[in-house]
Design an enzyme around this catalytic site. Structure first.
Site, PDB file in Angstrom:
ATOM      1  N   GLY A 132      12.882  20.808 -30.581  1.00 39.85           N
ATOM      2  CA  GLY A 132      13.940  19.660 -30.972  1.00 39.85           C
ATOM      3  C   GLY A 132      13.200  18.305 -30.469  1.00 39.85           C
ATOM      4  O   GLY A 132      13.646  17.312 -30.568  1.00 39.85           O
TER       5      GLY A 132
ATOM      6  N   SER B 236       5.430  30.624 -30.762  1.00 37.58           N
ATOM      7  CA  SER B 236       5.787  30.400 -32.340  1.00 37.58           C
ATOM      8  C   SER B 236       5.045  29.480 -32.916  1.00 37.58           C
ATOM      9  O   SER B 236       4.629  28.425 -32.223  1.00 37.58           O
ATOM     10  CB  SER B 236       7.177  30.629 -32.475  1.00 37.58           C
ATOM     11  OG  SER B 236       7.626  29.565 -32.114  1.00 37.58           O
ATOM     12  N   ARG B 237       4.839  29.148 -34.328  1.00 37.48           N
ATOM     13  CA  ARG B 237       4.698  28.151 -35.037  1.00 37.48           C
ATOM     14  C   ARG B 237       5.801  27.498 -35.150  1.00 37.48           C
ATOM     15  O   ARG B 237       6.896  27.840 -35.007  1.00 37.48           O
ATOM     16  CB  ARG B 237       3.813  28.724 -36.362  1.00 37.48           C
ATOM     17  CG  ARG B 237       2.489  29.257 -35.971  1.00 37.48           C
ATOM     18  CD  ARG B 237       1.733  29.611 -37.427  1.00 37.48           C
ATOM     19  NE  ARG B 237       0.638  30.319 -37.026  1.00 37.48           N
ATOM     20  CZ  ARG B 237      -0.618  29.998 -36.474  1.00 37.48           C
ATOM     21  NH1 ARG B 237      -0.764  28.608 -36.191  1.00 37.48           N
ATOM     22  NH2 ARG B 237      -1.569  30.659 -36.311  1.00 37.48           N
ATOM     23  N   ALA B 238       5.600  26.256 -35.604  1.00 33.81           N
ATOM     24  CA  ALA B 238       6.688  25.159 -35.845  1.00 33.81           C
ATOM     25  C   ALA B 238       7.788  25.931 -36.846  1.00 33.81           C
ATOM     26  O   ALA B 238       7.370  26.557 -37.805  1.00 33.81           O
ATOM     27  CB  ALA B 238       6.209  23.980 -36.526  1.00 33.81           C
TER      28      ALA B 238
ATOM     29  N   SER C 214       9.830  21.613 -36.828  1.00 30.92           N
ATOM     30  CA  SER C 214       9.205  20.670 -36.163  1.00 30.92           C
ATOM     31  C   SER C 214       7.906  20.284 -36.548  1.00 30.92           C
ATOM     32  O   SER C 214       7.428  21.189 -37.350  1.00 30.92           O
ATOM     33  CB  SER C 214       9.234  20.961 -34.765  1.00 30.92           C
ATOM     34  OG  SER C 214       8.361  21.862 -34.184  1.00 30.92           O
TER      35      SER C 214
ATOM     36  N   THR D 166       4.000  25.595 -30.076  1.00 35.18           N
ATOM     37  CA  THR D 166       3.080  25.777 -29.427  1.00 35.18           C
ATOM     38  C   THR D 166       1.823  26.274 -29.880  1.00 35.18           C
ATOM     39  O   THR D 166       0.828  25.991 -29.529  1.00 35.18           O
ATOM     40  CB  THR D 166       3.731  26.629 -28.174  1.00 35.18           C
ATOM     41  OG1 THR D 166       4.661  25.643 -27.493  1.00 35.18           O
ATOM     42  CG2 THR D 166       2.446  26.832 -27.101  1.00 35.18           C
TER      43      THR D 166
ATOM     44  N   ASP E 143      18.843  25.563 -38.406  1.00 37.28           N
ATOM     45  CA  ASP E 143      19.009  26.303 -37.059  1.00 37.28           C
ATOM     46  C   ASP E 143      20.328  26.483 -36.531  1.00 37.28           C
ATOM     47  O   ASP E 143      20.997  25.566 -36.754  1.00 37.28           O
ATOM     48  CB  ASP E 143      18.188  25.332 -35.904  1.00 37.28           C
ATOM     49  CG  ASP E 143      16.622  25.242 -36.026  1.00 37.28           C
ATOM     50  OD1 ASP E 143      16.374  26.450 -36.109  1.00 37.28           O
ATOM     51  OD2 ASP E 143      16.230  24.022 -36.182  1.00 37.28           O
TER      52      ASP E 143
ATOM     53  N   SER F 167      16.331  35.053 -31.635  1.00 37.83           N
ATOM     54  CA  SER F 167      15.015  34.589 -32.014  1.00 37.83           C
ATOM     55  C   SER F 167      14.131  34.516 -30.516  1.00 37.83           C
ATOM     56  O   SER F 167      12.982  35.301 -30.324  1.00 37.83           O
ATOM     57  CB  SER F 167      14.779  33.438 -32.724  1.00 37.83           C
ATOM     58  OG  SER F 167      13.285  33.035 -32.903  1.00 37.83           O
TER      59      SER F 167
ATOM     60  N   LYS G 279      17.055  18.457 -30.590  1.00 41.22           N
ATOM     61  CA  LYS G 279      17.892  19.455 -31.293  1.00 41.22           C
ATOM     62  C   LYS G 279      19.343  19.706 -30.734  1.00 41.22           C
ATOM     63  O   LYS G 279      20.228  19.912 -31.296  1.00 41.22           O
ATOM     64  CB  LYS G 279      16.994  20.635 -31.386  1.00 41.22           C
ATOM     65  CG  LYS G 279      17.602  22.001 -31.873  1.00 41.22           C
ATOM     66  CD  LYS G 279      17.004  23.214 -31.667  1.00 41.22           C
ATOM     67  CE  LYS G 279      15.762  23.345 -32.643  1.00 41.22           C
ATOM     68  NZ  LYS G 279      15.000  24.482 -32.347  1.00 41.22           N
TER      69      LYS G 279
END
Lengths: 504, 504
Positions: free
Chosen positions: B179, B205-207, B210, B214, B267, B275, B299
């Site tokens: 966030g 993880s992927r976005a 956002s 990373t 979210d 998660s 966030k």
């Protein structure tokens, strides 16, 4: 935002049927995908000189399309009213701001009136993807809807569609909240009420989560996909009709939502009230009788829940200008014998024609509901509705009216018969002590109803019937061996759908 | 239920990319559609001798397929691991009974442990359609999840995927709840911690919602789609890695849910905790530091909400066997300068390499988090983590470790530069008084991030910076003119993303 004129491709009809979801097909390396940065599942605005829609992108590797072409699924082709060789431009759809209101609802905030209207306008314009519709319905069901929200939802649903007017101060209507298999009173009630001279231009829906809606059953007797002009002609001539509401875009968002509700198998009081009453207001009705069957396996399970729904229908009705009379009825077992479009239509004909072996429970319910409408409409004295309705049924006026309405709607038909059947028999002697309406409905759906109109269940017993071992309990009807087998598998897994209690 | 062997068709790869949703294409009058009663949007079970999936049917009119063929979308082809010319049989999927538990949740019933496990197994097996996933996520967000439900959800998500084990009693990990645009500390933290000799096999993880996750940013520096064997080789050699978790099927349902969460822009704390922690347990981690940035447009918006999330992470962590140290941090403005995969990777390199002009705020956060891990892992005395981490960064050990990890993951890369740029300038003199992180992130996404890795925003100011009229505030980067224009349109509509208060 302006797009360069070269953001265009030539439309091609792909001949791919994706039901209601519009899909656009493009090659990944066409100039539009490259310049706009589109990839698989992107939401894409497609604009011609005539119309504009939002579609979901499927990326095609090669073979199907030239680089200068964009393919459309059948739904997209239909929505755009496209022509072969026509040009269209492609762009990013604007952010659907109203999805922010849906997210707020998910997290417990109530809708404002204007928010709901924008949401419904966006839905009517096809700006909500299926997962967005699912989130909206789930959020409303989970968070609950206040009386204000339900009133605004109802008014909004009316506002984004067509609205009918009639040359009658009093326009009658009836509705059943459903959930009771075989409860197909509408064509009988319309025939009685119209024969009594009360205007009743009935628009009906197709099944949501049940094996048949009134429109599905009526369609096996006569065309129901009438446009507004045709519907008016029928009503002017016969004083009543039974047509599918979706064809005349009354409360079109309701149809959008119903498709997803059906797939989710999800009903809630708020959506139900807004769905029912928005259709009634849009249809120009003024006096509405609503049948609420209550039973352990009906949609409404307890008298308390039935009473709460009745009060909600009355209150919301008052706010949106309708006189609503909800009637809580016995929903402990299916009504009539047939479950499924054609099988239910057969029962309707038997009752209206006055056949000696017609199902008495279906006849009594239809007469009661017609009597309530006649009283509400002032067509007879209070307390005399039932006798008045029964007389119209018994002297053949209702049957002549049903035939005349069917002819006016495009010609009366005989409901088709199924090709695949299986008879379920009693395993022992006893008395019928329980009938699970939900699972019977589920079996009828697995057998193919309502899409396969002859599919469904023909019930041969009622609560209290004495049966001997081997005696038929019901007959399963299907139109394909695969679906018959699938429904039988379900019956095998649920042997207690009909409970036979051993006789003492 | 047995199906006749003739319920089979020959598989054909259609070359149509529908992202993750498996689609099967058949002619309406092929023998399978006729005998099974399938129509457009039917859910269909496709079974080969190797695998079985549920796909959605698109009905094809003619031209694309022979009557004996069934086409598969790319996702369906991949899931079935199909070969050209292979036979498959087609049948009705069994009723997905666990959807009944989802409906119960919608109407306010809590999940039982066993219900959640079955739901997650069904999701992992592809039995949930997108609208079902949407209903599940919405119901969980709207109804809320008890501590028990979140623990069961976390455990269930671990149970339906792979689970890693390492030859270390202590396995460190870090996570940021996200966030906060640009907060790309992970590759720096991993480099410091691994250089200190603490094992940190990081899966990222992927976005979700956002402009960059990373894994997206790291991918511009080195390959991240490593399988388990490759990941182990990297960790054994370097003591750490930064790879995409999805490629090794840790908590695979999380990826299924994330796809729909991303589309819904939804979210919730419960999904977030399950998660994060399911990935950590599945990755074999034992000690986890979690960064929770709090700011008006992050966030997490308030210190109270940050504290509640921290307590939930700690409590659920304890129940699933993790030592979790949540750290509430300042989230009042973006971190570093870049927002978007390549721009963030550039900042990471600058900090780790010790460039003189590297963003100090990103460096300080990374050092603080790495220090917390070193203390939690007992690699330094309590209170000395910060100094210890800073020393490893300043003497070049972290930079050598980052290069070594990138090489071990498949070779270090230089992040790509964008082709389309637009500079946003200050309209007057003053001081930066507000930066709307959410809207900056939104603009970066509209510009194409994270799918277009060079797209995003390069921020030239921070809160308190003095600016003159015409001075650049940030640069918008895109890879296509359409997306640049689209993001610019958004900026025009929201001129107050960066608030410049006139200097006195």
């Amino acid at each position: 935002m302006d797009h360069a004129p070269d953001n265009s491709l030539v439309l091609k009809r792909m001949g791919i049927d994706t039901h209601q979801e519009p899909i656009v097909y493009m090659q990944a390396d066409c100039h539009v995908c490259r310049s706009e940065g589109f990839s698989a599942q992107s939401r894409v605005r497609v604009t011609t000189d005539r119309a504009s829609i939002i579609a979901t992108l499927n990326v095609v590797r090669d073979g199907f399309l030239e680089l200068v072409e964009a393919g459309l699924s059948e739904a997209a082709w239909r929505l755009l009213d496209a022509a072969p060789g026509q040009q269209a431009t492609f762009s990013h759809p604007r952010t659907v701001e109203s999805l922010g209101s849906v997210r707020a609802k998910i997290f417990g905030h109530a809708f404002h009136e204007s928010e709901l209207l924008v949401i419904l306008q966006d839905m009517a314009a096809g700006r909500y993807a299926d997962i967005d519709l699912s989130a909206f319905l789930t959020a409303c069901a989970a968070g609950g809807m206040s009386l204000d929200e339900i009133v605004w939802l109802t008014r909004g649903m009316v506002q984004v569609g067509e609205r009918l007017t009639w040359n009658h101060a009093l326009v009658a209507d009836k509705h059943c909240v459903g959930g009771l298999p075989g409860n197909r009173t509408t064509p009988i009630v319309v025939s009685i009420v119209a024969a009594a001279g009360v205007c009743i231009p009935k628009t009906s829906s197709r099944a949501i989560t049940s094996p048949a809606g009134t429109a599905d059953a009526m369609e096996t007797l006569a065309p129901v996909d009438l446009d507004l002009v045709s519907m008016r002609r029928v009503v002017e001539r016969e004083g009543g009709c039974v047509v599918w509401g979706g064809a005349i875009r009354l409360s079109p968002v309701d149809d959008v939502l119903i498709r997803v509700e059906r797939a989710l198998d999800l009903d809630s009081d708020a959506q139900l009230v807004a769905s029912v009453l928005s259709k009634k207001v849009a249809a120009g009705s003024t006096h509405v009788v609503i049948d609420i069957p209550v039973g352990p396996t009906a949609k409404v399970r307890t008298a308390d829940a039935g009473g709460a729904l009745a009060r909600l229908l009355e209150r919301v009705g008052r706010e949106v200008g309708l006189i609503v009379r909800p009637i809580v009825t016995d929903g402990s077992q299916p009504v009539g014998r047939g479950i499924g479009p054609a099988l239910e239509a057969r029962d309707v004909v038997a009752v209206t024609r006055g056949d000696r072996d017609a199902p008495g429970d279906l006849r009594d319910r239809a007469v009661m509901l017609a009597g309530e409408i006649l009283e509400l409409a002032g067509a007879c004295a209070t307390g005399e509705g039932n006798a008045s309705a029964r007389a119209i049924l018994e002297d053949g006026r209702a049957w002549r009216k049903l035939q005349a309405i069917c002819e006016a709607q495009g010609g009366m038909r005989t409901p088709p018969a199924s090709s695949q059947r299986f008879e379920m028999t009693a395993s022992g002697n006893g008395v019928i002590a329980g009938i699970d309406s939900r699972r019977l409905a589920r079996a009828a759906k697995l057998a193919g109803a309502p899409a396969d109109v002859a599919a469904g269940i023909d019930l041969h017993v009622r609560l209290g019937t004495r049966v001997d071992a081997g005696q038929p309990l019901f007959t399963l009807h299907a139109e394909s061996p695969g679906e018959l087998a699938y429904a039988r598998e379900y019956l095998t897994e649920h042997p207690d759908i009909i409970v036979v209690r051993a006789a003492p």
